[in-house]
Enzyme design. Structure first.
Site, mmCIF file in Angstrom:
data_model
loop_
_atom_site.group_PDB
_atom_site.id
_atom_site.type_symbol
_atom_site.label_atom_id
_atom_site.label_comp_id
_atom_site.label_asym_id
_atom_site.label_seq_id
_atom_site.Cartn_x
_atom_site.Cartn_y
_atom_site.Cartn_z
ATOM 1 N N ASN A 10 -7.518 -21.540 4.288
ATOM 2 C CA ASN A 10 -7.471 -20.108 4.564
ATOM 3 C C ASN A 10 -8.912 -19.624 4.652
ATOM 4 O OD1 ASN A 10 -7.161 -17.374 4.603
ATOM 5 N ND2 ASN A 10 -5.832 -17.254 2.791
ATOM 6 N N LYS A 17 -10.458 -20.562 1.135
ATOM 7 C CA LYS A 17 -9.582 -21.005 0.047
ATOM 8 C C LYS A 17 -8.827 -22.226 0.549
ATOM 9 C CE LYS A 17 -8.899 -16.331 -1.615
ATOM 10 N NZ LYS A 17 -8.166 -15.179 -1.143
ATOM 11 N N ARG A 92 -4.355 -21.085 8.166
ATOM 12 C CA ARG A 92 -3.842 -19.721 8.284
ATOM 13 C C ARG A 92 -4.637 -19.017 9.380
ATOM 14 N NH1 ARG A 92 -5.178 -14.471 4.813
ATOM 15 N NH2 ARG A 92 -3.583 -13.140 5.690
ATOM 16 N N HIS A 181 0.901 -10.573 7.175
ATOM 17 C CA HIS A 181 1.513 -11.151 5.965
ATOM 18 C C HIS A 181 2.806 -11.891 6.310
ATOM 19 C CE1 HIS A 181 -0.396 -7.701 3.375
ATOM 20 N NE2 HIS A 181 -1.171 -8.773 3.364
ATOM 21 N N HIS A 209 5.566 -6.477 0.105
ATOM 22 C CA HIS A 209 4.422 -7.333 -0.254
ATOM 23 C C HIS A 209 3.300 -6.397 -0.699
ATOM 24 C CE1 HIS A 209 1.590 -10.834 0.363
ATOM 25 N NE2 HIS A 209 0.754 -9.818 0.312
ATOM 26 N N GLY A 211 0.008 -6.412 -2.464
ATOM 27 C CA GLY A 211 -1.182 -7.063 -3.019
ATOM 28 C C GLY A 211 -2.349 -6.118 -2.812
ATOM 29 N N ARG A 242 -7.364 0.426 1.795
ATOM 30 C CA ARG A 242 -6.971 0.915 3.132
ATOM 31 C C ARG A 242 -6.024 2.095 3.015
ATOM 32 N NH1 ARG A 242 -4.939 -4.819 5.143
ATOM 33 N NH2 ARG A 242 -6.468 -5.902 3.873
ATOM 34 N N ASP A 283 -8.009 -1.581 -7.925
ATOM 35 C CA ASP A 283 -7.135 -2.525 -8.625
ATOM 36 C C ASP A 283 -6.052 -1.738 -9.382
ATOM 37 O OD1 ASP A 283 -6.030 -4.331 -10.589
ATOM 38 O OD2 ASP A 283 -7.757 -5.630 -10.214
ATOM 39 N N MET A 284 -4.788 -2.046 -9.092
ATOM 40 C CA MET A 284 -3.685 -1.294 -9.694
ATOM 41 C C MET A 284 -3.728 -1.365 -11.225
ATOM 42 S SD MET A 284 -1.194 0.729 -9.243
ATOM 43 C CE MET A 284 -0.517 0.779 -7.585
ATOM 44 N N ARG A 285 -4.231 -2.468 -11.771
ATOM 45 C CA ARG A 285 -4.338 -2.563 -13.241
ATOM 46 C C ARG A 285 -5.208 -1.453 -13.795
ATOM 47 N NH1 ARG A 285 -5.423 -8.889 -12.718
ATOM 48 N NH2 ARG A 285 -6.409 -7.992 -10.914
ATOM 49 N N VAL A 334 0.594 -6.767 -7.108
ATOM 50 C CA VAL A 334 1.188 -5.555 -7.685
ATOM 51 C C VAL A 334 2.704 -5.719 -7.796
ATOM 52 C CG1 VAL A 334 1.540 -3.078 -7.355
ATOM 53 C CG2 VAL A 334 -0.665 -4.114 -6.746
ATOM 54 N N ASN A 337 3.704 -8.046 -10.650
ATOM 55 C CA ASN A 337 3.227 -7.781 -12.015
ATOM 56 C C ASN A 337 3.377 -6.354 -12.517
ATOM 57 O OD1 ASN A 337 2.022 -10.466 -12.668
ATOM 58 N ND2 ASN A 337 0.818 -9.996 -10.842
ATOM 59 N N GLU A 387 2.153 -18.331 -0.087
ATOM 60 C CA GLU A 387 1.807 -18.480 1.324
ATOM 61 C C GLU A 387 1.325 -19.890 1.641
ATOM 62 O OE1 GLU A 387 0.074 -14.418 2.889
ATOM 63 O OE2 GLU A 387 -0.206 -14.538 0.743
HETATM 64 P P1 AMP Z 1 -2.974 -10.149 -4.229
HETATM 65 O O1 AMP Z 1 -3.625 -9.571 -3.000
HETATM 66 O O2 AMP Z 1 -1.557 -10.509 -4.030
HETATM 67 O O3 AMP Z 1 -3.789 -11.244 -4.860
HETATM 68 O O4 AMP Z 1 -2.956 -8.957 -5.299
HETATM 69 C C1 AMP Z 1 -4.139 -8.523 -5.908
HETATM 70 C C2 AMP Z 1 -3.882 -7.186 -6.583
HETATM 71 O O5 AMP Z 1 -2.750 -7.279 -7.467
HETATM 72 C C3 AMP Z 1 -5.008 -6.744 -7.484
HETATM 73 O O6 AMP Z 1 -5.989 -6.047 -6.774
HETATM 74 C C4 AMP Z 1 -4.312 -5.839 -8.461
HETATM 75 O O7 AMP Z 1 -4.326 -4.522 -7.954
HETATM 76 C C5 AMP Z 1 -2.881 -6.313 -8.482
HETATM 77 N N1 AMP Z 1 -2.491 -6.884 -9.781
HETATM 78 C C6 AMP Z 1 -2.676 -8.137 -10.216
HETATM 79 N N2 AMP Z 1 -2.175 -8.277 -11.479
HETATM 80 C C7 AMP Z 1 -1.660 -7.082 -11.824
HETATM 81 C C8 AMP Z 1 -1.001 -6.555 -12.981
HETATM 82 N N3 AMP Z 1 -0.782 -7.309 -14.064
HETATM 83 N N4 AMP Z 1 -0.609 -5.269 -12.971
HETATM 84 C C9 AMP Z 1 -0.835 -4.493 -11.888
HETATM 85 N N5 AMP Z 1 -1.441 -4.923 -10.771
HETATM 86 C C10 AMP Z 1 -1.847 -6.188 -10.726
#
Ligand code: AMP
Length: 407
Positions: A10, A17, A92, A181, A209, A211, A242, A283-285, A334, A337, A387
Site C-alpha cells: 500500500n 505499508k 492497492r 474504500h 467505514h 476511519g 476532510r 482523532d475521535m479519541r 472509529v 472502537n 483491507e
Molecule cells: P483508521 O483510518 O481506520 O486507521 O482509523 C483511524 C482513526 O480511528 C483515528 O484517527 C481515531 O480517530 C479513530 N480511533 C482509533 N481508536 C479509537 C478509539 N478507541 N476510540 C475512538 N476512535 C478511535
C-alpha cells in the site's frame, strides 16, 4: 508449483505499508511500514511473525528506496522477493476510473492506464504507480496485481453515479461518482452477511467505514448501489480532516470574498476541515475525551454532533435507497472502537428497526459481532475491516491458477 503467499503493498504519498500473507491459513509472516518518505529522516518498522520487530531511522528519499529497504528486510528473514513461496504482489491502487472494475494483472498497458487516471487522483495514483514500477523492477518474475479502491463501486447504477451537471462537460472530464474504500466495503459487507448466517447475495447492508477517512455505502445483495465518496474521497461524511459534503458554492464564495486560490481551498477542505477544522483535533479519541469536561468541551461536543448528524443522514438515505436493510455494519478505527459514535448514530431510529444494546455495544472484542438487541428488526454490527486480507485474497484468486511462467 506456485507459492501460497502474497505480498500486499500500500504505497501512499509519504509511506509504504506492507503485509506478507499466507493464503493457506491467513497467517502473516511479516508486516511493516516505511513512514515519512522524502523527509529528513524516515522510519522503517518491520515485524516478522517469528522474531522481534526491527526499527530503524534513516533518510528514505523516495518510494524506490523504500521498497528496496522493504525487500532487504524481508530477505533478512528468508522471506525475500525471490522466495519460491511468494505467489504474487498485490498493490492497492486508489483510482481505477471506469476502466478498472476488477482486480487486474499488471502489464505495461495497465501501468499506462493507471497513469492516465492521475488527473482524477493526483494525490494517490502517483504514489501507487511508484510502488508498482519499483516492485516490477525488483521482482520481474512475479505476477503483480492491482486492486482498485473504486472497483467495488462500479456496480452503482448510472443514476447514483452521475452528478446532475452538464453531460458533455462531465463526460469530457470524467466527472462522476467513483467511490473509495471499496476493498473495505466489499470485505465488510460480505462478513456482515456471514455474521447473520446469510448469503451476501441475499443480504442488504449499510456499511459505515469510519476511519480517518470515512465513507458509507449501500450494498444490495452483494453489489454496491450507492456510496458517499465521489469524484474524490472528499465527498460525504465528516472525516478527520476532510469536510465531506458542502455546498459547492462555498468554493466560489471563498474565491470571491476571501481571495483564496483553488489550491488553498483544496488544502482547507481536505486537510484543515472535518473534526480538525471544527474543534482542533482530528482523532475521535481526543474529541470524545475533550467532550467530557474542560474549557473547550463545547467545541468538541459540537464537532461530535455534526459528525453524528451527517452519519444519521446517510443511514436514512441509504435505508431509502435499499428499501429493506438487514444489517448496518460499523468498521475502521472509529466504527470499530467508538461505542459512543455507534450509539449516537442509531439512537431514536427505533422506527426504522435500529437500536444498539448498551451492554453489547460497550463490550470489546476482536471479531465481527452484533451490538443490536437480539429482538432488533435490523442488525447493527461491528465488523473489523481487513483491507490487506481482501487485497491478498483478490490477488491470489487471480494468479493461483496461472502457469508459473505466464507472468
Ligand atoms: P483508521 O483510518 O481506520 O486507521 O482509523 C483511524 C482513526 O480511528 C483515528 O484517527 C481515531 O480517530 C479513530 N480511533 C482509533 N481508536 C479509537 C478509539 N478507541 N476510540 C475512538 N476512535 C478511535
Amino acid at each position: 508449483m506456485r507459492g501460497t503467499r502474497v505480498l500486499v503493498l500500500n504505497s501512499g504519498s509519504s509511506s509504504v505499508k506492507y503485509q506478507l500473507l499466507d493464503m493457506t491459513d491467513g497467517s502473516r509472516p511479516a508486516v511493516g511500514l516505511v513512514e515519512r518518505i522524502g523527509e529528513r529522516t524516515s522510519l522503517l518498522r518491520h515485524s516478522p511473525a517469528d522474531g522481534p520487530p526491527r526499527e530503524r531511522e534513516e533518510p528514505v528519499a523516495d518510494h524506490e528506496t523504500a521498497l528496496k529497504a522493504v525487500a532487504e528486510e524481508l530477505a533478512h528473514d528468508g522471506l525475500g522477493l525471490d522466495s519460491p513461496e511468494l505467489a504474487a504482489i498485490g498493490h492497492r491502487v486508489v483510482h481505477g476510473g471506469r476502466r478498472f472494475t476488477e482486480p487486474t494483472v499488471i502489464d505495461d498497458a495497465v501501468v499506462d492506464e493507471i497513469e492516465r487516471l492521475v488527473p482524477v487522483a493526483p494525490l494517490h495514483n502517483p504514489a501507487n504507480l511508484a510502488g508498482i514500477r519499483t516492485a516490477r523492477a525488483l521482482a520481474p518474475h512475479l505476477p503483480q496485481v492491482a486492486v482498485f479502491d473504486t472497483a467495488f463501486h462500479a456496480t452503482m447504477p448510472e443514476y447514483a453515479a452521475r452528478y446532475a451537471v452538464d453531460t458533455a462537460v462531465a463526460d469530457e472530464h470524467r466527472v462522476r461518482r467513483y467511490g473509495f474504500h471499496g476493498t473495505s466495503h466489499a470485505y465488510v459487507s460480505r462478513k456482515a452477511a456471514e455474521l447473520l448466517g446469510r448469503e451476501p447475495s441475499e443480504t442488504n447492508v449499510i456499511v459505515l467505514h469510519l476511519g480517518n477517512g470515512a465513507s458509507a455505502s449501500a450494498v444490495a445483495r452483494g453489489r454496491c448501489v450507492d456510496t458517499s465518496m465521489g469524484l474524490t474521497p472528499l465527498e460525504g461524511l465528516v472525516m478527520g480532516t476532510r469536510s465531506g459534503d458542502i455546498d459547492p458554492a462555498v468554493v466560489f464564495h471563498l474565491t470571491r470574498v476571501a481571495g483564496m486560490s483553488v489550491d488553498e481551498i483544496d488544502i482547507l477542505l481536505n486537510k484543515r476541515s472535518g473534526l480538525l477544522g471544527l474543534c482542533g483535533d482530528n482523532d475521535m479519541r481526543d474529541v470524545l475525551r475533550r467532550m467530557e469536561s474542560g474549557p473547550d468541551a463545547e467545541a468538541a461536543r459540537l464537532a461530535f454532533d455534526i459528525y453524528v448528524h451527517r452519519l444519521r443522514k446517510y443511514i436514512g438515505a441509504y435505508y431509502a435507497v435499499l428499501g429493506r436493510v438487514d444489517v448496518v455494519a460499523f468498521t475502521a478505527g472509529v466504527g470499530e472502537n467508538a461505542a459512543a459514535v455507534r450509539e449516537a448514530a442509531v439512537t431514536g431510529l427505533e422506527g426504522l428497526g435500529l437500536a444498539v444494546d448498551p451492554e453489547r455495544n460497550a463490550a470489546r472484542g476482536g471479531g465481527p459481532r452484533l451490538v443490536s438487541p437480539p429482538t432488533a428488526r435490523v442488525a447493527v454490527a461491528v465488523v473489523p475491516t481487513d483491507e490487506e486480507l481482501e487485497i491478498a485474497t483478490q490477488t491470489y484468486a487471480l494468479v493461483a491458477d496461472r502457469p508459473v511462467d505466464e507472468t
